[in-house]
Design a protein around this motif. Structure first.
Motif, PDB file in Angstrom:
ATOM      1  N   GLN A  41       0.826  -1.205   0.000  1.00  0.00           N
ATOM      2  CA  GLN A  41       0.000   0.000   0.000  1.00  0.00           C
ATOM      3  C   GLN A  41       0.863   1.258   0.000  1.00  0.00           C
ATOM      4  OE1 GLN A  41      -2.579  -0.391   3.391  1.00  0.00           O
ATOM      5  NE2 GLN A  41      -3.839  -1.990   2.426  1.00  0.00           N
ATOM      6  N   VAL A  42       1.962   1.228   0.751  1.00  0.00           N
ATOM      7  CA  VAL A  42       2.881   2.362   0.771  1.00  0.00           C
ATOM      8  C   VAL A  42       3.484   2.564  -0.611  1.00  0.00           C
ATOM      9  CG1 VAL A  42       5.103   3.188   1.680  1.00  0.00           C
ATOM     10  CG2 VAL A  42       3.407   2.214   3.224  1.00  0.00           C
ATOM     11  N   GLN A  43       3.855   1.475  -1.257  1.00  0.00           N
ATOM     12  CA  GLN A  43       4.441   1.544  -2.595  1.00  0.00           C
ATOM     13  C   GLN A  43       3.420   2.104  -3.598  1.00  0.00           C
ATOM     14  OE1 GLN A  43       5.732  -2.251  -4.135  1.00  0.00           O
ATOM     15  NE2 GLN A  43       7.711  -1.388  -4.707  1.00  0.00           N
ATOM     16  N   ALA A  44       2.167   1.679  -3.492  1.00  0.00           N
ATOM     17  CA  ALA A  44       1.118   2.181  -4.382  1.00  0.00           C
ATOM     18  C   ALA A  44       0.893   3.671  -4.185  1.00  0.00           C
ATOM     19  CB  ALA A  44      -0.174   1.410  -4.152  1.00  0.00           C
ATOM     20  N   GLU A  45       0.908   4.120  -2.924  1.00  0.00           N
ATOM     21  CA  GLU A  45       0.751   5.551  -2.668  1.00  0.00           C
ATOM     22  C   GLU A  45       1.959   6.327  -3.172  1.00  0.00           C
ATOM     23  OE1 GLU A  45      -1.827   7.318  -1.442  1.00  0.00           O
ATOM     24  OE2 GLU A  45      -2.985   5.473  -1.437  1.00  0.00           O
ATOM     25  N   GLY A  46       3.137   5.745  -3.069  1.00  0.00           N
ATOM     26  CA  GLY A  46       4.350   6.397  -3.563  1.00  0.00           C
ATOM     27  C   GLY A  46       4.325   6.602  -5.069  1.00  0.00           C
ATOM     28  N   ARG A  47       3.680   5.696  -5.794  1.00  0.00           N
ATOM     29  CA  ARG A  47       3.571   5.842  -7.255  1.00  0.00           C
ATOM     30  C   ARG A  47       2.639   6.979  -7.645  1.00  0.00           C
ATOM     31  NH1 ARG A  47       1.959   0.463  -7.457  1.00  0.00           N
ATOM     32  NH2 ARG A  47       3.698  -0.796  -6.819  1.00  0.00           N
ATOM     33  N   LYS A  48       1.766   7.398  -6.736  1.00  0.00           N
ATOM     34  CA  LYS A  48       0.816   8.470  -7.039  1.00  0.00           C
ATOM     35  C   LYS A  48       1.440   9.863  -6.916  1.00  0.00           C
ATOM     36  CE  LYS A  48      -3.183   5.923  -5.305  1.00  0.00           C
ATOM     37  NZ  LYS A  48      -4.256   5.928  -4.289  1.00  0.00           N
ATOM     38  N   ILE A  49       2.628   9.958  -6.322  1.00  0.00           N
ATOM     39  CA  ILE A  49       3.265  11.252  -6.105  1.00  0.00           C
ATOM     40  C   ILE A  49       3.651  11.865  -7.446  1.00  0.00           C
ATOM     41  CG2 ILE A  49       5.262  12.437  -5.105  1.00  0.00           C
ATOM     42  CD1 ILE A  49       5.272  10.308  -2.930  1.00  0.00           C
ATOM     43  N   VAL A  50       3.299  13.160  -7.606  1.00  0.00           N
ATOM     44  CA  VAL A  50       3.698  13.892  -8.806  1.00  0.00           C
ATOM     45  C   VAL A  50       4.684  14.968  -8.360  1.00  0.00           C
ATOM     46  CG1 VAL A  50       2.911  15.343 -10.709  1.00  0.00           C
ATOM     47  CG2 VAL A  50       1.440  13.505  -9.848  1.00  0.00           C
ATOM     48  N   TRP A  51       5.937  14.809  -8.767  1.00  0.00           N
ATOM     49  CA  TRP A  51       6.962  15.750  -8.373  1.00  0.00           C
ATOM     50  C   TRP A  51       6.961  16.938  -9.316  1.00  0.00           C
ATOM     51  CZ3 TRP A  51       9.140  15.110  -3.829  1.00  0.00           C
ATOM     52  CH2 TRP A  51       9.158  13.824  -3.273  1.00  0.00           C
ATOM     53  N   PRO A  52       7.235  18.159  -8.808  1.00  0.00           N
ATOM     54  CA  PRO A  52       7.284  19.323  -9.702  1.00  0.00           C
ATOM     55  C   PRO A  52       8.493  19.248 -10.613  1.00  0.00           C
ATOM     56  CG  PRO A  52       7.959  19.930  -7.486  1.00  0.00           C
ATOM     57  CD  PRO A  52       7.477  18.513  -7.421  1.00  0.00           C
ATOM     58  N   SER A  53       8.352  19.870 -11.777  1.00  0.00           N
ATOM     59  CA  SER A  53       9.472  19.879 -12.725  1.00  0.00           C
ATOM     60  C   SER A  53      10.544  20.853 -12.229  1.00  0.00           C
ATOM     61  CB  SER A  53       8.978  20.298 -14.107  1.00  0.00           C
ATOM     62  OG  SER A  53       8.563  21.649 -14.083  1.00  0.00           O
ATOM     63  N   ARG A  54      11.684  20.824 -12.889  1.00  0.00           N
ATOM     64  CA  ARG A  54      12.778  21.726 -12.522  1.00  0.00           C
ATOM     65  C   ARG A  54      12.344  23.180 -12.715  1.00  0.00           C
ATOM     66  NH1 ARG A  54      18.264  20.931 -11.801  1.00  0.00           N
ATOM     67  NH2 ARG A  54      18.016  18.765 -12.378  1.00  0.00           N
ATOM     68  N   LYS A  55      11.587  23.438 -13.797  1.00  0.00           N
ATOM     69  CA  LYS A  55      11.119  24.791 -14.089  1.00  0.00           C
ATOM     70  C   LYS A  55      10.147  25.270 -13.009  1.00  0.00           C
ATOM     71  CE  LYS A  55       8.828  27.531 -17.645  1.00  0.00           C
ATOM     72  NZ  LYS A  55       8.169  27.511 -18.951  1.00  0.00           N
ATOM     73  N   GLU A  56       9.208  24.424 -12.605  1.00  0.00           N
ATOM     74  CA  GLU A  56       8.253  24.794 -11.551  1.00  0.00           C
ATOM     75  C   GLU A  56       8.967  25.082 -10.236  1.00  0.00           C
ATOM     76  OE1 GLU A  56       4.249  22.337 -12.843  1.00  0.00           O
ATOM     77  OE2 GLU A  56       5.814  21.314 -11.700  1.00  0.00           O
ATOM     78  N   THR A  57       9.964  24.274  -9.910  1.00  0.00           N
ATOM     79  CA  THR A  57      10.728  24.480  -8.685  1.00  0.00           C
ATOM     80  C   THR A  57      11.482  25.800  -8.737  1.00  0.00           C
ATOM     81  OG1 THR A  57      10.979  22.088  -8.483  1.00  0.00           O
ATOM     82  CG2 THR A  57      12.470  23.452  -7.171  1.00  0.00           C
ATOM     83  N   TRP A  58      12.087  26.115  -9.879  1.00  0.00           N
ATOM     84  CA  TRP A  58      12.828  27.366 -10.052  1.00  0.00           C
ATOM     85  C   TRP A  58      11.892  28.575  -9.905  1.00  0.00           C
ATOM     86  CZ3 TRP A  58      17.289  29.514  -9.705  1.00  0.00           C
ATOM     87  CH2 TRP A  58      17.540  30.738 -10.301  1.00  0.00           C
ATOM     88  N   ILE A  59      10.743  28.532 -10.580  1.00  0.00           N
ATOM     89  CA  ILE A  59       9.796  29.647 -10.521  1.00  0.00           C
ATOM     90  C   ILE A  59       9.288  29.847  -9.092  1.00  0.00           C
ATOM     91  CG2 ILE A  59       7.479  30.385 -11.243  1.00  0.00           C
ATOM     92  CD1 ILE A  59       8.085  29.118 -13.969  1.00  0.00           C
ATOM     93  N   THR A  60       8.960  28.766  -8.422  1.00  0.00           N
ATOM     94  CA  THR A  60       8.482  28.858  -7.047  1.00  0.00           C
ATOM     95  C   THR A  60       9.558  29.425  -6.125  1.00  0.00           C
ATOM     96  OG1 THR A  60       7.061  26.954  -7.459  1.00  0.00           O
ATOM     97  CG2 THR A  60       7.413  27.554  -5.168  1.00  0.00           C
ATOM     98  N   SER A  61      10.798  29.004  -6.310  1.00  0.00           N
ATOM     99  CA  SER A  61      11.903  29.506  -5.483  1.00  0.00           C
ATOM    100  C   SER A  61      12.110  31.005  -5.702  1.00  0.00           C
ATOM    101  CB  SER A  61      13.187  28.757  -5.811  1.00  0.00           C
ATOM    102  OG  SER A  61      13.039  27.394  -5.544  1.00  0.00           O
TER     103      SER A  61
END
Length: 94
Positions: A41-61
């Protein structure tokens, strides 16, 4: 039609002997999960994570940095203004 109240009598309500006993008896039992089921179940929930792209991280920072600078300038101006006002008020008394 509403039932007429009898003067001087309180309605009788059933009170459980132990406050939590009635709640615990009505609650359905949860099935126990084994360790392998939990890990899957932990592994299944881990697959649902959507990480931000490098561009999104840069803009947010950059946005956070800009907001920090704006807040620092605001508090500097307010602090300087209050310091000048307090000096002026204290100088009046001398």
């Amino acid at each position: 039609m509403a039932k007429a109240k009898t003067p001087g009598r309180r309605p009788q309500t059933a009170q459980p002997a132990i406050a939590g006993a009635a709640v615990a008896a009505d609650a359905p039992k949860k099935p126990r999960v084994t360790i392998p089921q939990f890990l899957s179940q932990v592994q299944a929930e881990g697959r649902k994570i959507v990480w931000p792209s490098r561009k999104e991280t840069w803009i947010t920072s950059v946005m956070v940095f800009i907001m920090v600078v704006i807040a620092a300038v605001f508090f500097f101006v307010v602090d300087t203004g209050l310091a000048l006002a307090s000096r002026f008020i204290l100088a009046i008394g001398q």
